[in-house]
Motif scaffolding. Structure first.
Motif, PDB file in Angstrom:
ATOM      1  N   ILE A 113      31.876  39.584  51.596  1.00  0.00           N
ATOM      2  CA  ILE A 113      33.154  39.637  51.409  1.00  0.00           C
ATOM      3  C   ILE A 113      33.405  38.016  51.139  1.00  0.00           C
ATOM      4  O   ILE A 113      33.204  37.331  51.914  1.00  0.00           O
ATOM      5  N   THR A 114      34.229  37.894  50.098  1.00  0.00           N
ATOM      6  CA  THR A 114      34.823  36.476  49.748  1.00  0.00           C
ATOM      7  C   THR A 114      36.298  36.659  49.975  1.00  0.00           C
ATOM      8  O   THR A 114      36.912  37.392  49.624  1.00  0.00           O
ATOM      9  N   ILE A 115      36.684  35.332  50.292  1.00  0.00           N
ATOM     10  CA  ILE A 115      38.221  35.071  50.437  1.00  0.00           C
ATOM     11  C   ILE A 115      38.656  34.270  49.738  1.00  0.00           C
ATOM     12  O   ILE A 115      38.483  33.017  49.617  1.00  0.00           O
ATOM     13  N   ASP A 116      39.515  34.466  48.478  1.00  0.00           N
ATOM     14  CA  ASP A 116      40.069  33.585  47.654  1.00  0.00           C
ATOM     15  C   ASP A 116      41.500  33.281  47.997  1.00  0.00           C
ATOM     16  O   ASP A 116      42.012  33.910  48.479  1.00  0.00           O
ATOM     17  N   LEU A 117      41.916  31.894  47.694  1.00  0.00           N
ATOM     18  CA  LEU A 117      43.136  31.676  47.922  1.00  0.00           C
ATOM     19  C   LEU A 117      43.816  31.206  46.769  1.00  0.00           C
ATOM     20  O   LEU A 117      43.192  30.856  45.698  1.00  0.00           O
ATOM     21  N   GLU A 118      45.143  31.736  46.567  1.00  0.00           N
ATOM     22  CA  GLU A 118      45.887  31.599  45.313  1.00  0.00           C
ATOM     23  C   GLU A 118      44.990  32.193  44.194  1.00  0.00           C
ATOM     24  O   GLU A 118      44.725  31.618  43.274  1.00  0.00           O
ATOM     25  N   GLN A 119      44.671  33.618  44.383  1.00  0.00           N
ATOM     26  CA  GLN A 119      43.906  34.356  43.278  1.00  0.00           C
ATOM     27  C   GLN A 119      44.938  34.731  42.437  1.00  0.00           C
ATOM     28  O   GLN A 119      45.853  35.552  42.372  1.00  0.00           O
ATOM     29  N   PRO A 120      44.241  34.568  41.046  1.00  0.00           N
ATOM     30  CA  PRO A 120      44.916  34.969  39.839  1.00  0.00           C
ATOM     31  C   PRO A 120      45.111  36.487  39.751  1.00  0.00           C
ATOM     32  O   PRO A 120      43.698  37.007  40.003  1.00  0.00           O
ATOM     33  N   LEU A 121      45.922  37.000  39.384  1.00  0.00           N
ATOM     34  CA  LEU A 121      45.993  38.412  39.034  1.00  0.00           C
ATOM     35  C   LEU A 121      45.420  38.962  38.219  1.00  0.00           C
ATOM     36  O   LEU A 121      44.646  40.225  37.845  1.00  0.00           O
ATOM     37  N   ASP A 122      45.313  38.243  36.975  1.00  0.00           N
ATOM     38  CA  ASP A 122      44.528  38.510  35.930  1.00  0.00           C
ATOM     39  C   ASP A 122      43.407  37.015  35.643  1.00  0.00           C
ATOM     40  O   ASP A 122      43.850  36.092  35.127  1.00  0.00           O
ATOM     41  N   GLU A 123      42.149  37.417  35.940  1.00  0.00           N
ATOM     42  CA  GLU A 123      41.193  36.299  36.084  1.00  0.00           C
ATOM     43  C   GLU A 123      41.194  35.715  34.418  1.00  0.00           C
ATOM     44  O   GLU A 123      40.610  34.634  34.064  1.00  0.00           O
ATOM     45  N   ARG A 124      41.667  36.620  33.673  1.00  0.00           N
ATOM     46  CA  ARG A 124      41.444  36.074  32.059  1.00  0.00           C
ATOM     47  C   ARG A 124      42.650  35.081  31.929  1.00  0.00           C
ATOM     48  O   ARG A 124      42.668  34.244  30.789  1.00  0.00           O
ATOM     49  N   GLN A 125      43.618  34.864  32.656  1.00  0.00           N
ATOM     50  CA  GLN A 125      44.679  34.027  32.497  1.00  0.00           C
ATOM     51  C   GLN A 125      45.022  33.164  33.872  1.00  0.00           C
ATOM     52  O   GLN A 125      45.572  33.520  34.710  1.00  0.00           O
ATOM     53  N   PRO A 126      43.706  32.271  34.121  1.00  0.00           N
ATOM     54  CA  PRO A 126      43.985  31.653  35.355  1.00  0.00           C
ATOM     55  C   PRO A 126      45.012  30.655  35.595  1.00  0.00           C
ATOM     56  O   PRO A 126      45.034  30.223  36.801  1.00  0.00           O
ATOM     57  N   ASP A 127      46.004  30.268  34.697  1.00  0.00           N
ATOM     58  CA  ASP A 127      46.992  29.835  34.820  1.00  0.00           C
ATOM     59  C   ASP A 127      48.395  30.676  35.038  1.00  0.00           C
ATOM     60  O   ASP A 127      49.503  30.125  35.266  1.00  0.00           O
ATOM     61  N   GLY A 128      47.993  31.691  35.170  1.00  0.00           N
ATOM     62  CA  GLY A 128      49.030  32.836  35.359  1.00  0.00           C
ATOM     63  C   GLY A 128      49.236  32.923  36.893  1.00  0.00           C
ATOM     64  O   GLY A 128      49.208  32.287  37.692  1.00  0.00           O
ATOM     65  N   PHE A 129      50.132  34.082  37.186  1.00  0.00           N
ATOM     66  CA  PHE A 129      50.642  34.510  38.494  1.00  0.00           C
ATOM     67  C   PHE A 129      49.419  34.771  39.412  1.00  0.00           C
ATOM     68  O   PHE A 129      48.448  35.099  39.190  1.00  0.00           O
ATOM     69  N   ARG A 130      49.579  34.149  40.790  1.00  0.00           N
ATOM     70  CA  ARG A 130      48.402  34.022  41.627  1.00  0.00           C
ATOM     71  C   ARG A 130      49.063  34.811  42.945  1.00  0.00           C
ATOM     72  O   ARG A 130      50.177  34.685  43.396  1.00  0.00           O
ATOM     73  N   SER A 131      48.257  35.673  43.764  1.00  0.00           N
ATOM     74  CA  SER A 131      48.724  36.058  45.038  1.00  0.00           C
ATOM     75  C   SER A 131      48.266  34.998  45.925  1.00  0.00           C
ATOM     76  O   SER A 131      47.568  33.935  45.714  1.00  0.00           O
ATOM     77  N   ASP A 132      48.730  35.198  47.275  1.00  0.00           N
ATOM     78  CA  ASP A 132      48.594  34.307  48.365  1.00  0.00           C
ATOM     79  C   ASP A 132      46.918  34.366  48.644  1.00  0.00           C
ATOM     80  O   ASP A 132      46.615  33.090  48.919  1.00  0.00           O
ATOM     81  N   LEU A 133      46.320  35.369  48.842  1.00  0.00           N
ATOM     82  CA  LEU A 133      45.010  35.428  49.181  1.00  0.00           C
ATOM     83  C   LEU A 133      44.422  36.831  48.182  1.00  0.00           C
ATOM     84  O   LEU A 133      45.092  37.671  48.011  1.00  0.00           O
ATOM     85  N   GLY A 134      43.058  36.415  47.886  1.00  0.00           N
ATOM     86  CA  GLY A 134      42.475  37.540  47.343  1.00  0.00           C
ATOM     87  C   GLY A 134      41.086  37.990  48.416  1.00  0.00           C
ATOM     88  O   GLY A 134      40.555  36.896  48.593  1.00  0.00           O
ATOM     89  N   ILE A 135      41.091  39.269  48.659  1.00  0.00           N
ATOM     90  CA  ILE A 135      39.807  39.788  49.488  1.00  0.00           C
ATOM     91  C   ILE A 135      38.920  40.454  48.478  1.00  0.00           C
ATOM     92  O   ILE A 135      39.117  41.375  47.986  1.00  0.00           O
ATOM     93  N   ARG A 136      37.601  39.909  48.190  1.00  0.00           N
ATOM     94  CA  ARG A 136      36.877  40.299  47.046  1.00  0.00           C
ATOM     95  C   ARG A 136      35.679  40.986  47.691  1.00  0.00           C
ATOM     96  O   ARG A 136      34.807  40.392  48.737  1.00  0.00           O
TER      97      ARG A 136
END
Length: 212
Positions: A113-136
């Motif tokens: 399991i990977t824990i990402d911080l400020e994870q983009p909601l759309d990885e095709r737009q890395p400068d767009g909206f981000r969640s607080d954490l992403g659990i992958r």
């Protein structure tokens, strides 16, 4: 001195009284800090029951009284976890409540399991909206939003908290537009390590079940 007593010192710089913690306050502050592996914000103590009521009150008095509490605690227990948004592994979170969740879950994080911080909601737009954490897990991800303004009843006490809650609801609108359902965690969960671990394990189980 009973926990319900509000001791004070003569004020300085325009404040009538400077409130200080009781012995019970100091012990409970350390207890919660050790449990969460971070020194909590004063707002978080609203959700720790009657033992945290005076600590919450001290925090509402202003930064100076809260800083005194933190200073007294550090002097007495040098091994207390650090304050602020920098986690024990050096990563920077967006807030103390976010760090409380992060510190809890990295202690039980499975190797796949990977824990990402400020994870983009759309990885095709890395400068767009981000969640607080992403659990992958593999190519599956769950976005997590941390609400630091209030508990799950969404009761706020002042204009700043109402502003924070309003901003969170605007973030939810974008999630709905994108068809994403985030996991939302409020302060009453973020002071309870067992509840945070349970939520994290449920997220991991759901991700694994969804993976091909």
């Amino acid at each position: 001195m009973s926990h319900g007593t509000f001791p004070y010192l003569p004020g300085q710089g325009g404040s009538t009284f400077a409130f200080r913690p009781s012995e019970a306050d100091l012990l409970f502050y350390r207890e919660v800090s050790m449990r969460l592996n971070v020194q909590p914000s004063s707002t978080m103590f609203r959700y720790t029951g009657s033992r945290g009521s005076h600590l919450s009150f001290i925090g509402e008095r202003g930064c100076r009284d809260w800083a005194r509490l933190m200073r007294l605690t550090r002097l007495r227990w040098p091994d207390i976890p650090t304050s602020g948004r920098i986690a024990s592994d050096g990563r920077q979170l967006g807030s103390i409540p976010e760090r409380a969740f992060y510190e809890t879950i990295i202690a039980v994080q499975p190797g796949d399991i990977t824990i990402d911080l400020e994870q983009p909601l759309d990885e095709r737009q890395p400068d767009g909206f981000r969640s607080d954490l992403g659990i992958r897990y593999r190519d599956r991800i769950t976005h997590v939003e941390i609400v630091g303004a209030c508990g799950s009843d969404e009761v706020t006490r002042n204009a700043a908290e109402r502003h924070m809650l309003g901003r969170f609801h605007r973030r939810l609108e974008l999630y709905h537009i994108l068809g994403i359902e985030p996991v939302v965690l409020y302060l009453d969960i973020l002071v309870d390590p067992s509840a945070m671990r349970e939520r994290f394990h449920a997220i991991v189980a759901a991700l694994r079940a969804q993976a091909p």
